[in-house]
Design a protein around this motif. Structure first.
Motif, PDB file in Angstrom:
ATOM      1  N   MET A   1      -3.173   9.138  -2.958  1.00 38.02           N
ATOM      2  CA  MET A   1      -2.046   8.719  -2.099  1.00 38.02           C
ATOM      3  C   MET A   1      -0.829   9.591  -2.401  1.00 38.02           C
ATOM      4  SD  MET A   1      -0.265   4.952  -1.733  1.00 38.02           S
ATOM      5  CE  MET A   1      -1.813   4.165  -1.329  1.00 38.02           C
ATOM      6  N   ASP A   2      -0.121   9.975  -1.402  1.00 35.15           N
ATOM      7  CA  ASP A   2       1.048  10.822  -1.570  1.00 35.15           C
ATOM      8  C   ASP A   2       2.075  10.131  -2.456  1.00 35.15           C
ATOM      9  OD1 ASP A   2       3.932  11.705  -0.217  1.00 35.15           O
ATOM     10  OD2 ASP A   2       2.484  13.333  -0.514  1.00 35.15           O
ATOM     11  N   ILE A   3       2.765  10.933  -3.296  1.00 33.49           N
ATOM     12  CA  ILE A   3       3.723  10.378  -4.246  1.00 33.49           C
ATOM     13  C   ILE A   3       4.881   9.674  -3.552  1.00 33.49           C
ATOM     14  CG2 ILE A   3       4.986  12.545  -4.405  1.00 33.49           C
ATOM     15  CD1 ILE A   3       4.365   9.971  -7.213  1.00 33.49           C
ATOM     16  N   VAL A   4       5.314  10.203  -2.406  1.00 34.98           N
ATOM     17  CA  VAL A   4       6.408   9.561  -1.657  1.00 34.98           C
ATOM     18  C   VAL A   4       5.984   8.198  -1.141  1.00 34.98           C
ATOM     19  CG1 VAL A   4       7.936   9.781   0.340  1.00 34.98           C
ATOM     20  CG2 VAL A   4       7.353  11.804  -1.021  1.00 34.98           C
ATOM     21  N   LEU A   5       4.773   8.124  -0.620  1.00 36.69           N
ATOM     22  CA  LEU A   5       4.261   6.849  -0.123  1.00 36.69           C
ATOM     23  C   LEU A   5       4.055   5.860  -1.260  1.00 36.69           C
ATOM     24  CD1 LEU A   5       3.312   5.264   2.331  1.00 36.69           C
ATOM     25  CD2 LEU A   5       1.024   6.220   2.003  1.00 36.69           C
TER      26      LEU A   5
ATOM     27  N   ASN B   1       5.823   5.753  -4.093  1.00 37.27           N
ATOM     28  CA  ASN B   1       7.153   5.268  -4.485  1.00 37.27           C
ATOM     29  C   ASN B   1       7.693   4.269  -3.466  1.00 37.27           C
ATOM     30  OD1 ASN B   1       7.189   6.839  -6.799  1.00 37.27           O
ATOM     31  ND2 ASN B   1       8.169   8.589  -5.782  1.00 37.27           N
ATOM     32  N   TRP B   2       7.471   4.567  -2.181  1.00 36.25           N
ATOM     33  CA  TRP B   2       7.949   3.629  -1.155  1.00 36.25           C
ATOM     34  C   TRP B   2       7.242   2.287  -1.294  1.00 36.25           C
ATOM     35  CZ3 TRP B   2       5.998   0.580   2.670  1.00 36.25           C
ATOM     36  CH2 TRP B   2       6.900   0.068   3.600  1.00 36.25           C
ATOM     37  N   PHE B   3       5.947   2.314  -1.499  1.00 34.06           N
ATOM     38  CA  PHE B   3       5.192   1.064  -1.632  1.00 34.06           C
ATOM     39  C   PHE B   3       5.609   0.299  -2.887  1.00 34.06           C
ATOM     40  CE2 PHE B   3       1.551  -1.396  -3.160  1.00 34.06           C
ATOM     41  CZ  PHE B   3       1.288  -2.183  -2.045  1.00 34.06           C
ATOM     42  N   PHE B   4       5.868   1.017  -3.968  1.00 34.19           N
ATOM     43  CA  PHE B   4       6.174   0.343  -5.231  1.00 34.19           C
ATOM     44  C   PHE B   4       7.584  -0.230  -5.244  1.00 34.19           C
ATOM     45  CE2 PHE B   4       7.331   0.057  -9.725  1.00 34.19           C
ATOM     46  CZ  PHE B   4       6.222  -0.586 -10.256  1.00 34.19           C
ATOM     47  N   PHE B   5       8.552   0.501  -4.679  1.00 35.31           N
ATOM     48  CA  PHE B   5       9.948   0.075  -4.793  1.00 35.31           C
ATOM     49  C   PHE B   5      10.522  -0.518  -3.509  1.00 35.31           C
ATOM     50  CE2 PHE B   5       9.674   3.334  -8.145  1.00 35.31           C
ATOM     51  CZ  PHE B   5      10.121   2.580  -9.222  1.00 35.31           C
ATOM     52  N   ARG B   6      10.001  -0.147  -2.340  1.00 34.31           N
ATOM     53  CA  ARG B   6      10.647  -0.539  -1.095  1.00 34.31           C
ATOM     54  C   ARG B   6       9.828  -1.506  -0.250  1.00 34.31           C
ATOM     55  NH1 ARG B   6      15.787   0.073  -0.538  1.00 34.31           N
ATOM     56  NH2 ARG B   6      15.775   0.915   1.572  1.00 34.31           N
TER      57      ARG B   6
ATOM     58  N   MET C   1       9.672  -6.524   2.993  1.00 28.18           N
ATOM     59  CA  MET C   1       9.149  -7.872   3.204  1.00 28.18           C
ATOM     60  C   MET C   1      10.272  -8.912   3.171  1.00 28.18           C
ATOM     61  SD  MET C   1       5.920  -7.957   3.839  1.00 28.18           S
ATOM     62  CE  MET C   1       5.582  -9.686   3.489  1.00 28.18           C
ATOM     63  N   ALA C   2      11.234  -8.727   2.275  1.00 21.96           N
ATOM     64  CA  ALA C   2      12.373  -9.649   2.212  1.00 21.96           C
ATOM     65  C   ALA C   2      13.203  -9.580   3.486  1.00 21.96           C
ATOM     66  CB  ALA C   2      13.227  -9.336   0.985  1.00 21.96           C
ATOM     67  N   ILE C   3      13.459  -8.349   3.966  1.00 20.99           N
ATOM     68  CA  ILE C   3      14.213  -8.182   5.212  1.00 20.99           C
ATOM     69  C   ILE C   3      13.441  -8.785   6.376  1.00 20.99           C
ATOM     70  CG2 ILE C   3      15.165  -6.479   6.810  1.00 20.99           C
ATOM     71  CD1 ILE C   3      15.551  -4.623   4.400  1.00 20.99           C
ATOM     72  N   LEU C   4      12.143  -8.542   6.416  1.00 17.80           N
ATOM     73  CA  LEU C   4      11.312  -9.088   7.488  1.00 17.80           C
ATOM     74  C   LEU C   4      11.321 -10.609   7.480  1.00 17.80           C
ATOM     75  CD1 LEU C   4       9.231  -8.552   9.770  1.00 17.80           C
ATOM     76  CD2 LEU C   4       7.450  -8.614   8.005  1.00 17.80           C
TER      77      LEU C   4
ATOM     78  N   ASP D   1      18.769  -2.142  -1.947  1.00 16.65           N
ATOM     79  CA  ASP D   1      18.059  -2.902  -2.976  1.00 16.65           C
ATOM     80  C   ASP D   1      16.667  -2.325  -3.216  1.00 16.65           C
ATOM     81  OD1 ASP D   1      20.299  -4.432  -2.827  1.00 16.65           O
ATOM     82  OD2 ASP D   1      19.369  -6.099  -1.750  1.00 16.65           O
ATOM     83  N   TYR D   2      16.261  -2.338  -4.484  1.00 18.32           N
ATOM     84  CA  TYR D   2      14.914  -1.915  -4.878  1.00 18.32           C
ATOM     85  C   TYR D   2      14.230  -3.088  -5.567  1.00 18.32           C
ATOM     86  CZ  TYR D   2      16.180   2.925  -3.869  1.00 18.32           C
ATOM     87  OH  TYR D   2      16.573   4.071  -3.225  1.00 18.32           O
ATOM     88  N   ILE D   3      13.164  -3.574  -4.964  1.00 16.46           N
ATOM     89  CA  ILE D   3      12.408  -4.698  -5.516  1.00 16.46           C
ATOM     90  C   ILE D   3      11.016  -4.185  -5.859  1.00 16.46           C
ATOM     91  CG2 ILE D   3      11.596  -7.056  -5.130  1.00 16.46           C
ATOM     92  CD1 ILE D   3      13.711  -7.334  -2.948  1.00 16.46           C
ATOM     93  N   PRO D   4      10.675  -4.068  -7.145  1.00 19.76           N
ATOM     94  CA  PRO D   4       9.348  -3.542  -7.509  1.00 19.76           C
ATOM     95  C   PRO D   4       8.237  -4.484  -7.066  1.00 19.76           C
ATOM     96  CG  PRO D   4      10.509  -4.377  -9.444  1.00 19.76           C
ATOM     97  CD  PRO D   4      11.491  -4.393  -8.314  1.00 19.76           C
ATOM     98  N   VAL D   5       7.116  -3.898  -6.717  1.00 19.63           N
ATOM     99  CA  VAL D   5       6.011  -4.673  -6.186  1.00 19.63           C
ATOM    100  C   VAL D   5       5.220  -5.376  -7.278  1.00 19.63           C
ATOM    101  CG1 VAL D   5       4.219  -2.895  -6.245  1.00 19.63           C
ATOM    102  CG2 VAL D   5       4.230  -4.572  -4.384  1.00 19.63           C
ATOM    103  N   ASP D   6       5.457  -5.003  -8.568  1.00 14.73           N
ATOM    104  CA  ASP D   6       4.700  -5.600  -9.669  1.00 14.73           C
ATOM    105  C   ASP D   6       5.383  -6.833 -10.257  1.00 14.73           C
ATOM    106  OD1 ASP D   6       6.819  -4.239 -10.698  1.00 14.73           O
ATOM    107  OD2 ASP D   6       5.721  -3.333 -12.375  1.00 14.73           O
TER     108      ASP D   6
END
Length: 259
Positions: free
Chosen positions: A1-5, A7-12, A17-20, A60-65
């Motif tokens: 998986m691309d590093i940008v994707l 990072n986006w999945f892990f932090f954004r 989901m919160a905004i949604l 805001d950055y909310i980690p997925v873990d």
């Protein structure tokens, strides 16, 4: 998986989901957006699209873990925030329905019910007339755009990663909900007073002219006077809707201080 994707999945991803969830809570009950007047096939893509657009303005950055409990709390509380904001925005329309019920009762149309596609129930025809008039005015003055702007600005006051709220929220909401009855009575009081005067006049006429059939004269007279009063209240209704829309941001921010 691309590093940008990655990072986006892990932090954004959780931020999105919160905004949604906050937009979803708003669209469940907010005026114009809720109900069958706004189709579901349009509501879902609009919610997803707006959440993606707003994501780039929310730092805001909310980690997925995070623990599952924290993730559930973030999504639930953001949903409750949007739902509460939509509920506050809908208070005016609840008051309009209440005032419309008063109008229908005073005009003698309390038994004239029609099916309301918005709530999937039957309601008084005059109540529906007042409600749809208020919705039309709210749409013309760009009330839905104002409401969306208020919710977008809320992320600068209440971060997307919020996981708790204070107990004062229920008390603040109960105080605001009490305004529904107050607003309905303020709008419906002129109709009640004039109808009471018409009833007193008819009673005096019945005493002075015993041969006059009050029931034959009274019902058409009440309907005629009531319709004139209803037409006269429309400019006041429009002015009230404009003032309410302008003050909507203060209402929501003052009530949401508990978050």
């Amino acid at each position: 998986m691309d590093i940008v994707l990655q990072n986006w999945f892990f932090f954004r991803f959780m931020t999105w989901m919160a905004i949604l969830s906050r937009f979803s809570g708003l669209f469940v009950i907010a005026p114009f957006f809720s109900g069958n007047l706004f189709p579901l096939r349009v509501k879902i893509p609009l919610t997803v699209t707006l959440s993606f657009i707003v994501l780039y303005f929310v730092p805001d950055y909310i980690p997925v873990d995070l623990p599952v409990g924290d993730i559930a709390a973030i999504i639930l509380i953001n949903f409750l925030y949007g739902f509460s904001a939509g509920l506050i925005a809908n208070l005016m329309f609840f008051g309009l329905l209440f005032a419309g019920d008063i109008f229908g009762y005073q005009l003698g149309f309390a038994a004239a019910n029609i099916f309301d596609p918005q709530s999937q129930t039957e309601s008084v025809i005059v109540s529906q007339l007042v409600f749809l008039t208020g919705t039309y005015i709210f749409t013309i003055i760009k009330g839905p755009v104002v409401l969306l702007g208020i919710l977008i600005e809320s992320f600068s006051q209440v971060p997307a990663g919020i996981m708790a709220f204070e107990r004062e929220l229920s008390w603040n909401l109960s105080l605001v909900l009490g305004e529904v009855f107050v607003f309905g009575m303020k709008v419906g009081m002129p109709m009640i007073v004039f109808m009471l005067l018409v009833t007193v006049v008819l009673g005096i006429m019945a005493k002075l002219l015993p041969q006059l059939n009050v029931f034959v004269v009274g019902i058409p007279l009440k309907i005629f006077v009531g319709l004139i009063i209803l037409i006269g209240l429309l400019p006041i209704l429009a002015e009230t809707m404009v003032r309410y829309t302008q003050e909507l941001g203060d209402w929501i921010s003052n009530t949401m201080k508990a978050f």
